[in-house]
Design an enzyme around this catalytic site. Structure first.
Site, PDB file in Angstrom:
ATOM      1  N   ASN A 182       0.817  -1.198   0.000  1.00 40.72           N
ATOM      2  CA  ASN A 182       0.000   0.000   0.000  1.00 40.72           C
ATOM      3  C   ASN A 182       0.860   1.261   0.000  1.00 40.72           C
ATOM      4  O   ASN A 182       0.999   1.938  -1.018  1.00 40.72           O
ATOM      5  CB  ASN A 182      -0.926  -0.023   1.218  1.00 40.72           C
ATOM      6  CG  ASN A 182      -2.105   0.910   1.047  1.00 40.72           C
ATOM      7  OD1 ASN A 182      -2.083   1.793   0.204  1.00 40.72           O
ATOM      8  ND2 ASN A 182      -3.133   0.710   1.833  1.00 40.72           N
ATOM      9  N   ASP A 183       1.481   1.531   1.145  1.00 45.87           N
ATOM     10  CA  ASP A 183       2.233   2.781   1.271  1.00 45.87           C
ATOM     11  C   ASP A 183       3.396   2.885   0.280  1.00 45.87           C
ATOM     12  O   ASP A 183       3.709   3.960  -0.205  1.00 45.87           O
ATOM     13  CB  ASP A 183       2.758   2.924   2.700  1.00 45.87           C
ATOM     14  CG  ASP A 183       1.605   3.030   3.703  1.00 45.87           C
ATOM     15  OD1 ASP A 183       0.528   3.500   3.293  1.00 45.87           O
ATOM     16  OD2 ASP A 183       1.789   2.636   4.858  1.00 45.87           O
ATOM     17  N   VAL A 184       4.022   1.724  -0.038  1.00 46.47           N
ATOM     18  CA  VAL A 184       5.202   1.789  -0.910  1.00 46.47           C
ATOM     19  C   VAL A 184       4.842   2.032  -2.373  1.00 46.47           C
ATOM     20  O   VAL A 184       5.728   2.155  -3.222  1.00 46.47           O
ATOM     21  CB  VAL A 184       6.078   0.518  -0.803  1.00 46.47           C
ATOM     22  CG1 VAL A 184       6.655   0.384   0.590  1.00 46.47           C
ATOM     23  CG2 VAL A 184       5.313  -0.732  -1.198  1.00 46.47           C
TER      24      VAL A 184
END
Lengths: 460, 91
Positions: free
Chosen positions: A385-387
């Site tokens: 998600n964040d990456v």
């Protein structure tokens, strides 16, 4: 056995440790490297057993048998997905061992009582105890015994500062008056609480940094133990481990665009206004089906798979490998894009994929794969998600702004396999999900991939 | 004088460690970490000396705990690293 022979054996052991780490610089030589290092350990332990200052062997034999059994069982039973917990716990044991050695040396009337030894004892107690309790908090967080979210402790910074100051104060008092044993127990207590409070406020997303740092501490604790009795092999190997942990900590911090200070003190970059998820996603998210994605994959020439921790949680690494084999059999080029902090410890994703027999030549690091996304037909994001969040690149007000990400959004089509639109560890919505070239494949990671593989097989 | 020699050893080893570890590719970071963690179990050497020193029952017990913890660290560390690396080796 004479001291000369013991110290020469320690020299041999130290060289083997160095050669062992050197072997770990290439996958081809890594197994041999690890064996050399283990051989070094064996030599160091065996010659130590002949040391003239060892009078009784009962406690030693009992301890080695008990510890050896526990260690062997742990190492064989542990799942690859739980590797970070295991390493966190082993770090804690390493730090704990140094702590107890320091205590034993402090209490032993025969042991060195000169200033250098006392300073080393105090330092070992502090570092060892912080490593011990800190590692257990990290373990509990990773094992989800306690929440992986950052836990706010009121006045944490002030409290930690006070604890550190009292630890240093107690250390000085111990050196001045070694006869007062209560002081050292107080130092143990203060340091254990400090370790606890240092790690409790750190969120799960920062765990790769914490584990690397604790690894470093366990090495430094071993090195300071060496200074108590002037033992060279402890100093050399402890400082090697300490250095390795520090370097990995630095690499992890860089991969997240965070400073070590911010990680340790739980500071996230202040976001401007809170970003409303509904606003980002409203009416713009395209949902898809395994059949539809399979059709895309049929014609794709180049597919990049982007694994995240969600893949590990769903134990989907084998299913992914299966899908990749089917695609490769059809002539599609398949690569894996690895973000440095994907997973829960440095390089965790590589091990997960290696377990599923993904050849390491196909695992491409972030800097190398990023320019290649534009020539990629389909990027499949699984539980990351964040990456992959483009906000890190574009939104200056975003808390993750500046963090290097995988540029999956540059691929012709992006398929995101995910249970729901829920945010990742940073708690942010991901505009990638709402982009025109993105298809969402909702569902459990493993199940979705298996269905996808099935659909692709049926297409033949 | 001795303390200065030990300090020299410490600093040189740190520099050596930094030089070597920067060359380890990210693929091997997890095995590196568990492998170096196993090396930190070298404190077992110190633990053995304490556990068998005969400096009184309390010293023996503390040494015994240290031996147990350090051995878990050493055995668990090397075995788990070996398991991981075996996955990378094939072909």
């Amino acid at each position: 056995m004479s001291t000369t022979i013991i110290y020469l054996a320690y020299l041999v052991a130290s060289c083997l440790f160095i050669l062992g780490i050197k072997g770990l610089t290439r996958p081809r030589t890594a197994v041999r490297g690890n064996q050399l290092s283990a051989l070094g350990m064996f030599i160091a332990v065996v010659v130590t057993l002949f040391d003239q200052s060892i009078l009784s062997y009962e406690w030693i034999i009992a301890g080695v048998l008990l510890g050896g059994t526990i260690g062997a069982v742990m190492a064989t039973k542990i799942q690859v997905t739980s590797m970070p917990q295991m390493v966190a716990m082993l770090n804690g044991f390493g730090g704990g061992a140094s702590l107890f050695i320091a205590l034993a040396n402090f209490i032993d009337p025969q042991s060195a009582t000169h200033t250098v030894a006392l300073v080393s004892i105090a330092a070992t107690v502090i570092i060892g105890a912080v490593t011990l309790s800190g590692s257990f908090v990290a373990f509990a967080k990773l094992q989800e015994l306690i929440s992986g979210n950052p836990i706010k402790v009121p006045g944490n910074k002030v409290l930690n500062a006070l604890l550190l100051i009292s630890a240093i104060g107690l250390a000085i008092a111990i050196v001045m008056d070694p006869s007062n044993t209560n002081l050292i127990y107080a130092l143990v207590a203060v340091s254990l609480v400090l370790g606890l409070l240092l790690v409790v406020p750190i969120g799960g997303a920062d765990m790769p940094v914490v584990i690397a740092l604790l690894n470093s501490y366990s090495g430094i604790a071993a090195a300071t133990t060496g200074f108590i009795t002037g033992n060279t092999v402890l100093i050399i190997s402890g400082s090697l481990v300490g250095a390795s942990g520090i370097i990995l900590t630095q690499i992890m911090c860089k991969a997240m665009n965070r400073s070590l200070f911010n990680v340790l003190f739980g500071v996230m970059a202040e976001g401007g206004e809170t970003i409303d998820a509904d606003e980002v996603y409203a009416g713009k998210v395209t949902s898809s089906s395994p059949e539809e994605v399979a059709m895309l994959l049929e014609t794709a020439e180049r597919v990049v798979i982007v694994p995240g921790y969600g893949l590990a949680m769903a134990q989907a690494q084998h299913a992914v490998r299966e899908l990749a084999s089917i695609m490769e059999a059809r002539g599609t080029q398949v690569l894996y894009a690895i973000h440095p902090v994907a997973g829960r410890m440095p390089g965790h994703m590589n091990v997960l994929l290696a377990e599923a027999e993904v050849p390491y030549e196909q695992l491409i690091e972030m800097d190398e794969i990023n320019p290649q996304f534009e020539q990629t037909d389909v990027a499949i994001v699984i539980g990351a998600n964040d990456v992959t969040n483009p906000m890190a690149r574009e939104d200056k007000g975003s808390p993750i702004y500046g963090m290097p990400i995988l540029n999956v959004d540059k691929a012709k089509t992006v398929v995101v396999v995910k249970r729901s639109l829920s945010p990742g560890f940073a708690g942010l919505p991901n505009p990638l999900f709402a982009m025109d070239n993105t298809l969402m494949l909702f569902g459990d990671g493993k199940k979705a991939i298996v269905e996808l593989t099935q659909s692709l097989k049926e297409a033949d | 004088m001795e303390i200065l020699l030990l300090l020299t050893l410490f600093v040189v080893a740190v520099f050596l460690g930094v030089e070597m570890i920067t060359k380890v590719p990210p693929t091997l970071h997890t095995p590196l970490m568990s492998g170096s963690n196993a090396i930190s179990g070298i404190s077992l050497v110190g633990a053995l000396l304490s556990a068998g020193s005969g400096g009184g029952i309390l010293v023996n017990v503390l040494g015994f705990i240290a031996v147990v913890l350090a051995t878990i660290n050493v055995v668990g560390g090397y075995m788990v690293t070996n398991r991981m690396l075996a996955m990378f080796k094939r072909k």
